[in-house]
Enzyme design. Structure first.
Site, PDB file in Angstrom:
ATOM      1  N   ARG A  48       0.850  -1.180   0.000  1.00 31.48           N
ATOM      2  CA  ARG A  48       0.000   0.000   0.000  1.00 31.48           C
ATOM      3  C   ARG A  48       0.891   1.237   0.000  1.00 31.48           C
ATOM      4  O   ARG A  48       1.769   1.347   0.859  1.00 31.48           O
ATOM      5  CB  ARG A  48      -0.864   0.043   1.268  1.00 31.48           C
ATOM      6  CG  ARG A  48      -1.988  -0.944   1.293  1.00 31.48           C
ATOM      7  CD  ARG A  48      -2.609  -0.997   2.657  1.00 31.48           C
ATOM      8  NE  ARG A  48      -1.646  -1.471   3.657  1.00 31.48           N
ATOM      9  CZ  ARG A  48      -1.892  -1.596   4.937  1.00 31.48           C
ATOM     10  NH1 ARG A  48      -3.059  -1.248   5.417  1.00 31.48           N
ATOM     11  NH2 ARG A  48      -0.980  -2.048   5.755  1.00 31.48           N
ATOM     12  N   GLN A  86      -6.220 -10.897   3.595  1.00 30.15           N
ATOM     13  CA  GLN A  86      -5.993 -11.433   2.244  1.00 30.15           C
ATOM     14  C   GLN A  86      -7.215 -11.432   1.322  1.00 30.15           C
ATOM     15  O   GLN A  86      -7.104 -10.996   0.167  1.00 30.15           O
ATOM     16  CB  GLN A  86      -5.439 -12.861   2.329  1.00 30.15           C
ATOM     17  CG  GLN A  86      -3.988 -12.914   2.758  1.00 30.15           C
ATOM     18  CD  GLN A  86      -3.448 -14.340   2.810  1.00 30.15           C
ATOM     19  OE1 GLN A  86      -4.049 -15.266   2.287  1.00 30.15           O
ATOM     20  NE2 GLN A  86      -2.301 -14.499   3.455  1.00 30.15           N
ATOM     21  N   HIS A 108       0.259 -20.066   4.008  1.00 25.34           N
ATOM     22  CA  HIS A 108      -0.647 -20.744   4.928  1.00 25.34           C
ATOM     23  C   HIS A 108      -1.928 -21.013   4.129  1.00 25.34           C
ATOM     24  O   HIS A 108      -2.343 -20.177   3.336  1.00 25.34           O
ATOM     25  CB  HIS A 108      -0.905 -19.839   6.146  1.00 25.34           C
ATOM     26  CG  HIS A 108      -1.829 -20.415   7.190  1.00 25.34           C
ATOM     27  ND1 HIS A 108      -1.938 -21.760   7.448  1.00 25.34           N
ATOM     28  CD2 HIS A 108      -2.695 -19.803   8.044  1.00 25.34           C
ATOM     29  CE1 HIS A 108      -2.825 -21.949   8.432  1.00 25.34           C
ATOM     30  NE2 HIS A 108      -3.302 -20.781   8.797  1.00 25.34           N
TER      31      HIS A 108
HETATM   32  P1  NAD Z   1       2.382  -9.822   8.839  1.00 27.43           P
HETATM   33  O1  NAD Z   1       1.333  -9.530   9.832  1.00 27.43           O
HETATM   34  O2  NAD Z   1       3.801  -9.751   9.275  1.00 27.43           O
HETATM   35  O3  NAD Z   1       2.182  -8.904   7.543  1.00 27.43           O
HETATM   36  C1  NAD Z   1       2.196  -7.569   7.686  1.00 27.43           C
HETATM   37  C2  NAD Z   1       2.362  -6.940   6.321  1.00 27.43           C
HETATM   38  O4  NAD Z   1       1.179  -7.107   5.527  1.00 27.43           O
HETATM   39  C3  NAD Z   1       2.574  -5.447   6.443  1.00 27.43           C
HETATM   40  O5  NAD Z   1       3.937  -5.186   6.554  1.00 27.43           O
HETATM   41  C4  NAD Z   1       1.972  -4.931   5.165  1.00 27.43           C
HETATM   42  O6  NAD Z   1       2.969  -5.011   4.172  1.00 27.43           O
HETATM   43  C5  NAD Z   1       0.893  -5.930   4.821  1.00 27.43           C
HETATM   44  N1  NAD Z   1      -0.475  -5.509   5.196  1.00 27.43           N
HETATM   45  C6  NAD Z   1      -1.024  -5.459   6.454  1.00 27.43           C
HETATM   46  N2  NAD Z   1      -2.295  -5.040   6.411  1.00 27.43           N
HETATM   47  C7  NAD Z   1      -2.569  -4.815   5.115  1.00 27.43           C
HETATM   48  C8  NAD Z   1      -3.733  -4.351   4.434  1.00 27.43           C
HETATM   49  N3  NAD Z   1      -4.869  -4.043   5.075  1.00 27.43           N
HETATM   50  N4  NAD Z   1      -3.661  -4.229   3.081  1.00 27.43           N
HETATM   51  C9  NAD Z   1      -2.529  -4.538   2.417  1.00 27.43           C
HETATM   52  N5  NAD Z   1      -1.408  -4.978   3.009  1.00 27.43           N
HETATM   53  C10 NAD Z   1      -1.424  -5.104   4.335  1.00 27.43           C
HETATM   54  O7  NAD Z   1       2.049 -11.222   8.172  1.00 27.43           O
HETATM   55  P2  NAD Z   1       2.865 -12.573   8.301  1.00 27.43           P
HETATM   56  O8  NAD Z   1       2.858 -13.012   9.725  1.00 27.43           O
HETATM   57  O9  NAD Z   1       4.150 -12.454   7.549  1.00 27.43           O
HETATM   58  O10 NAD Z   1       1.872 -13.544   7.525  1.00 27.43           O
HETATM   59  C11 NAD Z   1       1.809 -13.598   6.125  1.00 27.43           C
HETATM   60  C12 NAD Z   1       1.387 -15.000   5.736  1.00 27.43           C
HETATM   61  O11 NAD Z   1       2.398 -15.903   6.160  1.00 27.43           O
HETATM   62  C13 NAD Z   1       0.099 -15.468   6.393  1.00 27.43           C
HETATM   63  O12 NAD Z   1      -0.605 -16.262   5.483  1.00 27.43           O
HETATM   64  C14 NAD Z   1       0.587 -16.302   7.558  1.00 27.43           C
HETATM   65  O13 NAD Z   1      -0.321 -17.282   7.983  1.00 27.43           O
HETATM   66  C15 NAD Z   1       1.807 -16.932   6.935  1.00 27.43           C
HETATM   67  N6  NAD Z   1       2.827 -17.415   7.876  1.00 27.43           N
HETATM   68  C16 NAD Z   1       3.306 -16.604   8.851  1.00 27.43           C
HETATM   69  C17 NAD Z   1       4.316 -17.042   9.694  1.00 27.43           C
HETATM   70  C18 NAD Z   1       4.895 -16.142  10.749  1.00 27.43           C
HETATM   71  O14 NAD Z   1       5.777 -16.600  11.447  1.00 27.43           O
HETATM   72  N7  NAD Z   1       4.488 -14.898  10.915  1.00 27.43           N
HETATM   73  C19 NAD Z   1       4.817 -18.333   9.553  1.00 27.43           C
HETATM   74  C20 NAD Z   1       4.334 -19.153   8.524  1.00 27.43           C
HETATM   75  C21 NAD Z   1       3.336 -18.666   7.689  1.00 27.43           C
END
Ligand code: NAD
Ligand code: MG
Length: 329
Positions: A48, A86, A108
């Site tokens: 964004r 998402q 995920h």
């Molecule tokens: P996160 O919460 O760290 O992601 C945050 C990022 O998402 C922000 O930096 C921004 O770039 C974006 N974002 C947030 N709100 C938004 C919005 N409204 N519109 C557009 N962009 C937006 O997420 P994460 O923990 O990295 O998770 C991402 C995916 O990875 C998920 O599917 C999660 O289940 C999966 N996952 C996460 C982990 C983990 O350790 N965090 C591990 C395995 C899988």
């Protein structure tokens, strides 16, 4: 035993010449984008405009675009934003740009499995889920290794979906540690069941109960904190490194005997019965439905529960002790 894919089972060639668009620059997004770029792939980031991540991704040297532009440019699109966000972002900015033969990748399976996102038939839909937080994904890569990962294919339009998933896993460093193939269903359900019964839910309640019972019995809260919480890490480190038996061999004989005989009386068949109910609620989609509803209505209950936890005595005592011990700054 399930096949474990290693570096020699995967090639980066499936991704060479393709543009990889990483949507989101949080925990997984920043780690995955950097690892794939350092593996020699062309990676762009979709965010964004004006969001906090934009400057960070720029500073890390990426070409950054608004999400729909990145999705348009990307041949392989990694949707790495919070699961609850998402579906909307997908609908608005990604789906309109899913041209024939592109690849959509998740970390995920939640939204695909619970049908919050239904991609068109003419794209590959895959999952590469590192079994570790983003920070570890990056750290281990820089150390020349990786975290293990799960891969899955939901939809194989091109006939190359699995190969692409393995390539991504390789570019992330995950095939250095080992990659297992699973399904969106199994990954999603086991992840939710695991975090609810054992990791986030079970462990936290066990620690809280242990702390409460010690305090109730008249022991100082500081002492209760050490016993029920602080030392849990030391025990878990031992289990992580060398299994249950390795942990048992490392503790005193008194702890061994007490643990082995009393443990099953505390965590008894009733606990397992409770866990089996959780399994059913996850499998039936009841939990997913409840959580999606909670998210859509503003996450009031989640906020309340967070505040309640923040105000617990174990938290107050814990903060003091962690600061004293230099664990928390
Ligand atoms: P996160 O919460 O760290 O992601 C945050 C990022 O998402 C922000 O930096 C921004 O770039 C974006 N974002 C947030 N709100 C938004 C919005 N409204 N519109 C557009 N962009 C937006 O997420 P994460 O923990 O990295 O998770 C991402 C995916 O990875 C998920 O599917 C999660 O289940 C999966 N996952 C996460 C982990 C983990 O350790 N965090 C591990 C395995 C899988
Ligand atoms: Mg999880």
């Amino acid at each position: 035993m399930t096949k474990v894919y290693l570096d020699s089972d995967a090639t980066l060639s499936t991704l060479e010449g393709r543009t990889i668009a990483v949507i989101g620059y949080g925990s997984q997004g920043s780690a995955q984008a950097q690892n794939m770029r350092d593996s020699g792939l062309r990676v762009i980031v979709g965010l964004r405009p004006g969001g906090n991540s934009w400057q960070r991704a720029k500073k890390d040297g990426f070409e950054v675009y608004p999400i729909s532009k990145a999705a348009e440019m990307g041949d392989v699109i990694l949707l790495l934003i919070p699961d609850m966000v998402q579906p909307m972002v997908y609908k608005e900015a990604v789906e309109p740009n899913l041209d024939d033969g592109k690849t959509l990748d998740f970390a995920h399976g939640f939204n695909v499995h619970f049908k919050q996102i239904t991609p068109p038939e003419n794209v590959d839909v895959i999952m590469v889920a590192p079994k570790g937080p983003g920070l570890r994904v990056r750290e281990t890569y820089l150390e020349g290794f990786g975290v293990p990962a799960l891969i899955a294919v939901h939809q194989d339009y091109t006939g190359k979906a699995k190969e692409t998933a393995l390539s991504i896993a390789k570019a992330l460093g995950c095939t250095r540690a080992g990659v297992l193939e699973t399904t969106f269903k199994d990954e999603t359900e086991s992840d939710l069941i695991g975090e609810q019964t054992v990791l986030v839910g079970g462990l936290m309640e066990l620690i809280k109960c242990g702390f409460d019972v010690l305090v109730e019995a008249g022991y100082p809260p500081e002492l209760a904190y050490f016993e029920a919480c602080n030392e849990a890490k030391l025990i878990m480190d031992l289990i992580y490194k060398s299994g249950l038996i390795g942990m048992l061999r490392a503790v005193s004989d008194t702890a061994k005997y007490g643990g082995l005989t009393v443990g099953p009386r505390v965590i008894d068949e009733r606990v397992k019965e409770n866990m089996r109910k959780v399994v059913k609620e996850v499998q039936s989609g009841k939990f997913a439905e409840e959580w999606i509803k909670e998210h859509k209505s503003g996450e009031k209950r989640l906020r309340e529960l967070m505040e309640m936890t923040d105000s617990l005595e174990i938290e107050r005592v814990g903060r003091t002790i962690r600061r004293m011990a230099g664990i928390e700054k």
